[in-house]
Design a protein around this motif. Structure first.
Motif, PDB file in Angstrom:
ATOM      1  N   TRP A   1      75.807  16.952 -22.551  1.00  0.00           N
ATOM      2  CA  TRP A   1      74.611  16.744 -21.519  1.00  0.00           C
ATOM      3  C   TRP A   1      74.740  17.805 -20.647  1.00  0.00           C
ATOM      4  N   THR A   2      75.978  18.345 -19.887  1.00  0.00           N
ATOM      5  CA  THR A   2      75.822  19.228 -19.122  1.00  0.00           C
ATOM      6  C   THR A   2      75.379  20.549 -19.553  1.00  0.00           C
ATOM      7  N   ALA A   3      75.820  20.963 -21.020  1.00  0.00           N
ATOM      8  CA  ALA A   3      75.452  22.099 -21.488  1.00  0.00           C
ATOM      9  C   ALA A   3      74.033  22.258 -21.757  1.00  0.00           C
ATOM     10  N   LEU A   4      73.311  20.952 -22.466  1.00  0.00           N
ATOM     11  CA  LEU A   4      71.970  20.953 -22.655  1.00  0.00           C
ATOM     12  C   LEU A   4      71.209  21.181 -21.650  1.00  0.00           C
ATOM     13  N   LEU A   5      71.572  20.256 -20.419  1.00  0.00           N
ATOM     14  CA  LEU A   5      70.782  20.231 -19.150  1.00  0.00           C
ATOM     15  C   LEU A   5      70.881  21.809 -18.467  1.00  0.00           C
ATOM     16  N   THR A   6      72.161  22.313 -18.444  1.00  0.00           N
ATOM     17  CA  THR A   6      72.126  23.745 -17.916  1.00  0.00           C
ATOM     18  C   THR A   6      71.173  24.898 -18.801  1.00  0.00           C
ATOM     19  N   ALA A   7      71.373  24.653 -19.922  1.00  0.00           N
ATOM     20  CA  ALA A   7      70.327  25.528 -21.039  1.00  0.00           C
ATOM     21  C   ALA A   7      68.928  25.276 -20.981  1.00  0.00           C
ATOM     22  N   THR A   8      68.630  24.122 -20.458  1.00  0.00           N
ATOM     23  CA  THR A   8      67.192  23.561 -20.274  1.00  0.00           C
ATOM     24  C   THR A   8      66.756  24.284 -18.976  1.00  0.00           C
ATOM     25  N   LEU A   9      67.486  24.125 -17.830  1.00  0.00           N
ATOM     26  CA  LEU A   9      66.971  24.595 -16.729  1.00  0.00           C
ATOM     27  C   LEU A   9      67.000  26.092 -16.536  1.00  0.00           C
ATOM     28  N   SER A  10      67.831  26.776 -17.200  1.00  0.00           N
ATOM     29  CA  SER A  10      68.045  28.351 -16.855  1.00  0.00           C
ATOM     30  C   SER A  10      68.864  28.814 -18.022  1.00  0.00           C
ATOM     31  N   PRO A  11      68.310  29.570 -19.064  1.00  0.00           N
ATOM     32  CA  PRO A  11      69.248  30.373 -19.916  1.00  0.00           C
ATOM     33  C   PRO A  11      69.977  31.224 -19.395  1.00  0.00           C
ATOM     34  N   ASP A  12      69.791  31.840 -18.231  1.00  0.00           N
ATOM     35  CA  ASP A  12      70.645  33.031 -17.600  1.00  0.00           C
ATOM     36  C   ASP A  12      71.832  32.333 -16.862  1.00  0.00           C
TER      37      ASP A  12
END
Length: 262
Positions: A145-156
């Protein structure tokens, strides 16, 4: 209890809603609706191959959905516009699947059941597949969840947190293919994307956090499934389209409520 076809239909619809609810949020956030269409339309080709080689429909649909999802994932960002690529794959896979189904020898196939779903024909084996798939999808989403959400919000931001956005996108791609294979018996290949998008879109205007939106989208999906089956039984309408109609009605209500609150 499972001898009652209505009970099996309700359980299958709820299991499908659990599989599509949270994943649908990522589809909405990442604007992957057309990607879902491409994967879902390829399911018809999977049906044809499973009948031709005497395999289970679930295995054939899952194999083709995974292959198409991985193909789009591999070709994205390589010189072809993503919407163009998805359009070619989506309509090409659907056309090829319809042609392949017509060429399967000695088979009389009810295409409507695969295009629009037929939840009343769900067997106990189908129930096990649907709930097993829903459990696997939910566990993977919870774990990442955390990794998917972070990658969704901002790849940088994901790179800064040592998260590989490409890997997380691949995980979503594979989960989407699995959901297509699980859902085809309930809403059919042409309506799977609607069950992914509409509950999530309805939840978006009322939720204040990503987690809240995921929970609310799942609840709206369950309500749509139960309401659609009730509508189908009451007025003798197709169950799959009825489920989507209820979901759209809930989306309209949520939109009005959100604007009144604003």
């Amino acid at each position: 209890m499972l001898d009652d076809f209505v009970t099996r239909a309700v359980l299958a619809a709820i299991g499908t809603a659990l599989a599509t609810g949270v994943l649908g949020c990522f589809v909405v956030w990442r604007r992957m609706a057309y990607f879902g269409d491409a994967t879902a339309h390829a399911a018809i080709l999977g049906v044809a191959l499973s009948l031709a080689f005497s395999l289970s429909v679930f295995a054939g649909v899952l194999a083709v959905s995974l292959a198409v999802a991985l193909l789009v994932f591999a070709l994205s960002g390589r010189g072809v516009a993503l919407d163009t690529l998805l359009g070619v794959v989506s309509h090409g896979a659907l056309a090829l699947g319809l042609v392949a189904v017509s060429l399967v020898p000695g088979q009389r196939i009810d295409l409507d059941a695969y295009l629009f779903g037929d939840v009343y024909l769900v067997s106990e084996t189908n129930l096990a597949v649907i709930w097993g798939g829903a459990l696997i999808v939910s566990l993977v989403l919870w774990r990442h969840w955390t990794a998917l959400l972070t990658a969704t919000l901002s790849p940088d931001l994901a790179h800064a947190a040592t998260i590989n956005p490409r890997r997380e996108q691949l995980i979503l791609t594979l989960l989407l293919a699995a959901v297509v294979a699980v859902s085809i018996k309930v809403v059919g290949a042409l309506l799977i994307t609607a069950l992914l998008i509409v509950p999530a879109a309805a939840a978006r205007g009322m939720a204040r956090t990503p987690e809240g939106m995921a929970v609310l989208a799942t609840l709206i999906g369950v309500m749509s499934s139960l309401g659609g089956i009730a509508l189908s039984l009451r007025y003798e309408t197709p169950a799959g389209p009825s489920i989507v109609c209820v979901a759209v009605a809930l989306f309209a209500i949520s939109t009005v409520v959100s604007r009144l609150r604003a």
